[in-house]
Write a protein that holds these residues in place. Structure first.
Motif, short mmCIF file in Angstrom:
data_model
loop_
_atom_site.label_atom_id
_atom_site.label_comp_id
_atom_site.label_asym_id
_atom_site.label_seq_id
_atom_site.Cartn_x
_atom_site.Cartn_y
_atom_site.Cartn_z
N ILE A 86 -27.04 -12.97 -86.41
CA ILE A 86 -26.04 -13.81 -87.05
C ILE A 86 -25.85 -13.50 -88.52
O ILE A 86 -24.86 -13.92 -89.13
CB ILE A 86 -26.45 -15.30 -86.86
CG1 ILE A 86 -25.30 -16.25 -87.26
CG2 ILE A 86 -27.69 -15.63 -87.67
CD1 ILE A 86 -24.08 -16.12 -86.38
N SER A 117 -26.70 -21.97 -89.58
CA SER A 117 -27.99 -21.37 -89.19
C SER A 117 -28.76 -22.30 -88.26
O SER A 117 -29.39 -21.84 -87.30
CB SER A 117 -28.83 -21.05 -90.42
OG SER A 117 -28.20 -20.08 -91.23
N PHE A 167 -27.56 -21.99 -84.71
CA PHE A 167 -28.04 -20.82 -83.98
C PHE A 167 -29.54 -20.87 -83.71
O PHE A 167 -30.01 -20.31 -82.72
CB PHE A 167 -27.62 -19.54 -84.72
CG PHE A 167 -26.15 -19.27 -84.57
CD1 PHE A 167 -25.65 -18.71 -83.41
CD2 PHE A 167 -25.26 -19.64 -85.56
CE1 PHE A 167 -24.30 -18.49 -83.24
CE2 PHE A 167 -23.90 -19.43 -85.41
CZ PHE A 167 -23.42 -18.86 -84.24
N GLN A 178 -30.97 -20.62 -79.89
CA GLN A 178 -32.07 -19.72 -79.52
C GLN A 178 -33.12 -20.46 -78.71
O GLN A 178 -33.80 -19.87 -77.87
CB GLN A 178 -32.71 -19.12 -80.78
CG GLN A 178 -31.87 -18.05 -81.46
CD GLN A 178 -31.65 -16.82 -80.57
OE1 GLN A 178 -32.60 -16.24 -80.06
NE2 GLN A 178 -30.41 -16.45 -80.38
N THR A 198 -23.91 -15.98 -77.19
CA THR A 198 -23.16 -15.11 -78.10
C THR A 198 -22.02 -15.92 -78.71
O THR A 198 -21.71 -17.03 -78.25
CB THR A 198 -22.57 -13.89 -77.37
OG1 THR A 198 -21.56 -14.35 -76.45
CG2 THR A 198 -23.64 -13.12 -76.62
N LEU A 199 -21.39 -15.39 -79.72
CA LEU A 199 -20.27 -16.08 -80.34
C LEU A 199 -19.16 -16.36 -79.33
O LEU A 199 -18.47 -17.37 -79.41
CB LEU A 199 -19.71 -15.26 -81.50
CG LEU A 199 -20.59 -15.13 -82.74
CD1 LEU A 199 -19.95 -14.18 -83.74
CD2 LEU A 199 -20.81 -16.49 -83.39
#
Length: 299
Positions: free
Chosen positions: A3, A33, A36, A40, A47-48
């Motif tokens: 990222i 952040s 993401f 995770q 994915t984006l």
């Protein structure tokens, strides 16, 4: 998913396209952040292109379960929406999953304020015998008489003081400039500080135009102002949980109580929306009720 390269581009977008301050940019980057980090944990192959609205909603629910307040959640959502708008504009994704992401309703909590007497107590608690005493008096006077944000105070420049007309130029959120009246008392303490204290300092290169300096000759940090207010509250025996923003709230509250026009207060505070200023009208109603109860012969 790596990222970091996207965050770097997003940072440049916020700075160049949105003209946001360093603090706002860092807040947005931290919020994205966090998203993401969450993905995770729950979906390592995300994915984006595959992030869905449901996953974004689940992330906000997760924040809520962690105890994040509605105002924090709203800020995070704002950051996420901006991030996906950036990705769409750069054609890095085809669909924006955040388009229908709802912002939580924020209850407009009445902010803590100080009475005029308590502000006098705060100023009286400053030790004027110390070199920084007059600087600190000027700081409190400017925060209260101009209703500045703490970042606006630390960025205030000598060249932005117009003494003859008793106005200062303030650079607020998004680098937006506004002109704010400044009281004679605040000007008096600024002049004493500049002409009798600051003039004897060795000023660090690049800081010559900043009004308020630390003992090393560099501009004051936001945290140093926070610490100053906290220590003065203790010294003054004020038991409210106050910060530099409390003086801004007090500025607006006392203007409302005095009958000032809401639009004028909006202009002086640098609020983009009148609804942000309207939080102070609750204080006005309470004040009027007190006046009627105490002084009206038919109450």
């Amino acid at each position: 998913m790596n990222i970091q390269s996207y965050l770097k581009g997003f940072s440049a977008y916020l700075k160049l396209e949105r003209s946001l301050s360093e603090n706002s940019i860092n807040a947005y980057l931290n919020d994205v952040s966090k998203l993401f980090e969450y993905l995770q944990l729950v979906k390592q192959d995300a994915t984006l292109q595959t992030i869905s609205l449901k996953e974004l909603r689940d992330f906000i629910i997760w924040l809520n379960e962690l105890g994040a307040q509605a105002s924090t959640q709203a800020r995070v959502i704002s950051g996420i929406k901006s991030f996906f708008i950036y990705l769409m504009e750069e054609e890095l994704i085809k669909n924006d999953p955040s388009a229908l992401l709802e912002t939580p309703k924020i209850s407009r909590k009445l902010p803590d304020t100080l009475s005029i007497h308590e502000i006098d107590q705060l100023i009286a608690a400053i030790d004027a015998s110390k070199p920084e005493g007059m600087r600190n008096k000027a700081i409190i006077e400017v925060l209260y008489s101009c209703g500045l944000r703490v970042s606006e105070l630390t960025e205030l420049k000598i060249s932005n003081i117009f003494e003859e007309t008793e106005f200062i130029k303030v650079v607020g959120k998004g680098n937006k400039e506004r002109i704010v009246p400044i009281g004679a008392t605040a000007l008096k303490f600024i002049n004493i500080y500049l002409n009798e204290i600051r003039v004897h300092q060795t000023i660090k290169r690049g800081n010559e135009n900043y009004i308020f300096l630390n003992r090393f000759g560099a501009k004051l940090s936001r945290i140093s102002i926070f610490n100053l207010i906290k220590s003065l509250a203790v010294a003054a025996g004020i038991h409210k949980n106050i910060s530099p923003h409390t003086l801004r709230h007090s500025f607006a509250t006392h203007l409302i109580e005095g009958g000032a026009d809401l639009r004028a207060i909006q202009e002086m505070l640098g609020h983009a929306s009148i609804t942000t200023t309207e939080i102070y009208t609750h204080l006005d109603r309470d004040y009027l009720k007190t006046v009627i109860t105490e002084f009206h012969p038919r109450a």
